[in-house]
Design an enzyme around this catalytic site. Structure first.
Site, mmCIF file in Angstrom:
data_model
loop_
_atom_site.group_PDB
_atom_site.id
_atom_site.type_symbol
_atom_site.label_atom_id
_atom_site.label_comp_id
_atom_site.label_asym_id
_atom_site.label_seq_id
_atom_site.Cartn_x
_atom_site.Cartn_y
_atom_site.Cartn_z
ATOM 1 N N SER A 199 0.788 -1.228 0.000
ATOM 2 C CA SER A 199 0.000 0.000 0.000
ATOM 3 C C SER A 199 0.824 1.283 0.000
ATOM 4 O O SER A 199 0.343 2.314 -0.435
ATOM 5 C CB SER A 199 -0.966 -0.005 1.185
ATOM 6 O OG SER A 199 -0.269 -0.288 2.378
ATOM 7 N N HIS A 227 -5.514 -3.316 -2.386
ATOM 8 C CA HIS A 227 -5.182 -2.312 -3.404
ATOM 9 C C HIS A 227 -5.151 -2.897 -4.816
ATOM 10 O O HIS A 227 -4.754 -2.213 -5.750
ATOM 11 C CB HIS A 227 -3.824 -1.671 -3.100
ATOM 12 C CG HIS A 227 -3.911 -0.587 -2.079
ATOM 13 N ND1 HIS A 227 -4.451 0.653 -2.354
ATOM 14 C CD2 HIS A 227 -3.566 -0.558 -0.773
ATOM 15 C CE1 HIS A 227 -4.410 1.401 -1.268
ATOM 16 N NE2 HIS A 227 -3.887 0.684 -0.291
ATOM 17 N N LYS A 258 -11.979 0.516 -1.118
ATOM 18 C CA LYS A 258 -11.056 1.242 -2.006
ATOM 19 C C LYS A 258 -11.702 1.401 -3.382
ATOM 20 O O LYS A 258 -12.554 2.254 -3.545
ATOM 21 C CB LYS A 258 -9.717 0.549 -2.004
ATOM 22 C CG LYS A 258 -9.052 0.811 -0.653
ATOM 23 C CD LYS A 258 -7.771 0.122 -0.373
ATOM 24 C CE LYS A 258 -7.257 0.637 0.959
ATOM 25 N NZ LYS A 258 -6.525 -0.344 1.732
HETATM 26 C C1 LIG Z 1 -6.504 -0.479 3.197
HETATM 27 C C2 LIG Z 1 -5.982 -1.795 3.460
HETATM 28 C C3 LIG Z 1 -6.636 -2.659 4.339
HETATM 29 C C4 LIG Z 1 -7.797 -2.219 5.163
HETATM 30 O O1 LIG Z 1 -8.949 -2.132 4.407
HETATM 31 P P1 LIG Z 1 -10.223 -1.391 5.017
HETATM 32 O O2 LIG Z 1 -11.344 -1.953 4.236
HETATM 33 O O3 LIG Z 1 -10.016 0.071 4.811
HETATM 34 O O4 LIG Z 1 -10.291 -1.742 6.451
HETATM 35 C C5 LIG Z 1 -6.136 -3.939 4.473
HETATM 36 N N1 LIG Z 1 -5.048 -4.344 3.797
HETATM 37 C C6 LIG Z 1 -4.387 -3.533 2.955
HETATM 38 C C7 LIG Z 1 -3.196 -4.045 2.218
HETATM 39 C C8 LIG Z 1 -4.817 -2.231 2.769
HETATM 40 O O5 LIG Z 1 -4.166 -1.427 1.960
#
Ligand SMILES: *Cc1c(COP(=O)(O)O)cnc(C)c1O
Length: 410
Positions: A199, A227, A258
């Site tokens: 990320s 992502h 996302k």
């Molecule tokens: C953003 C993210 C999460 C968390 O996701 P949410 O739905 O916002 O809780 C988990 N793993 C990775 C790799 C992320 O980038």
């Protein structure tokens, strides 16, 4: 702007205030390290050009990859779901919080990920926690994790009973060493966990090698594609599909927060593991289900993804354009091969200043500093979306260049 209404309240007693005064000292320390966070406020929808803190800016900071947060069709689907199912379930999934629309979405995500079934959780964060905690619930198991995995995997590992071993970022030699270690040989169950797309740096896990090692050493593979879902692979199916590994990975985590612009997460896996998680995973059992409008949002976005290739195409055209332009002007954009583009600054104070000066010029790109990234790797982190126009991006690049020169970053 949000104004604090002066309403009458019973004053807090001095004793209450005294007990919580320690937070003042903590904040002082955070401020010293540039770690005190006062988030900017979004006054509009989450859009490629948003109103933030009262100012119209090119928004390069959200995870709204496909610009679906404000898509009229998607909003309509969410509203229809509210009309049909109400605003919330007011129950956990296992009590009476499973609506037919939740199961419909689970089936659709399973098809999207080429798995037998999937299970929804309240967020990507809780999905990771749920799976790590459940699968690693014994001391004679072993959790093996990439050092740059997301915080939710780290917390999931902390809640697991199994010990963990960390391999250097994407270092397959190190992973192999760990798999050959005594501790690993002794372990009755092994789980290798990796982000699909990392990320902060936007680089991709070497999944073919991970899967090959996992096969050789009989480990379960869990890929967190937060992502990558809706971003890479055929029709945005994620890193497993991107590497032609469909059917070969035991657990794929996705997020609804996302590219899918809502909130939630899921684990796509076998029907059996899905049903097991649905009976024991603590976040599933003890925290309520998503509002039905969230499920409807994702069902609509999935439909759009599968029928309108233009969004993904534009996302990648924009990615290519933005990276090429930044590199042309001499910015260090790290190892990224995805729409996440870091712009390395390597200094905390300077990164914060860079971000603030860009904001004054009409561009929002957030600074990321320690402890989110290691010291010396401070940066701005940008994400282009399918909704940005080339003109938006040209404007943004011109401001990066203007401010970057002022701060001697280029
Ligand atoms: C953003 C993210 C999460 C968390 O996701 P949410 O739905 O916002 O809780 C988990 N793993 C990775 C790799 C992320 O980038």
């Amino acid at each position: 702007m949000i104004k604090n209404k002066t309403e009458k309240r019973v004053p807090l007693t001095p004793d209450v205030k005294r007990k919580l005064k320690f937070a003042e000292e903590e904040i002082k320390n955070l401020k010293k390290e540039n770690r005190f966070i006062v988030p900017r406020i979004l006054n509009s929808e989450q859009k490629p050009v948003s109103v933030i803190d009262g100012k119209k800016v090119i928004n390069l900071t959200s995870n709204n990859y496909l610009a679906m947060a404000s898509n009229p069709e998607v909003k309509k689907a969410a509203i229809e779901a509210i009309k049909k199912y109400g605003v919330g379930s007011a129950a956990v999934r296992t009590i009476i919080g499973t609506m037919e629309i939740h199961r419909e979405l689970e089936k659709k995500f399973a098809a999207f990920k080429n798995t037998e079934d999937s299970i929804l959780f309240q967020s990507g964060f809780t999905s990771n926690v749920a799976v790590c905690q459940t699968l690693m619930n014994r001391e004679d198991y072993l959790l093996i994790s990439d050092e740059l995995n997301h915080a939710s995997i780290i917390d999931g590992a902390r809640l697991a009973k199994a010990p963990r071993m960390i391999y250097r970022h994407k270092d397959m030699k190190h992973l192999k060493e760990i798999l050959e270690s005594e501790q690993s040989k002794k372990a009755k169950r092994k789980l290798i966990v990796t982000d699909g797309v990392f990320s902060m740096d936007g680089d991709i896990a070497p999944l073919p090698e991970v899967v090959e090692l996992a096969k050789k050493y009989d480990a379960i593979v869990m890929v967190d594609d937060a992502h990558a879902s809706g971003v890479i692979g055929n029709q945005g199916r994620g890193t497993v599909n991107h590497f032609n590994l469909d059917g070969k990975v035991e657990i794929q985590i996705g997020t609804l927060s996302k590219a899918f612009a809502a909130v939630g997460g899921y684990a796509a896996t076998t029907k059996t593991l899905r049903d097991y998680l649905g009976s024991v995973a603590r976040p599933f059992l003890f925290s309520s289900s998503q509002p039905p409008s969230v499920a409807a949002t994702c069902i609509k976005i999935l439909e759009i993804l599968l029928t309108e290739p233009k969004h993904l195409k534009k996302l990648w055209e924009n990615t290519e354009f933005f990276k090429t332009e930044l590199k042309k002007y001499g910015f260090d954009t790290g190892e990224s091969v995805t729409p996440i583009t870091p712009i390395m600054v390597r200094d905390s104070a300077k990164a914060v200043k860079f971000s603030n000066m860009l904001f004054d010029e009409g561009v929002f790109a957030l600074s990321i500093v320690y402890p989110t990234v290691p010291k010396g790797k401070e940066r701005l982190r940008t994400i282009v979306t399918a909704g940005h126009t080339i003109k938006d991006l040209e404007f943004a690049v011109s401001k990066f260049v203007k401010v970057g020169k002022k701060l001697a970053i280029i």
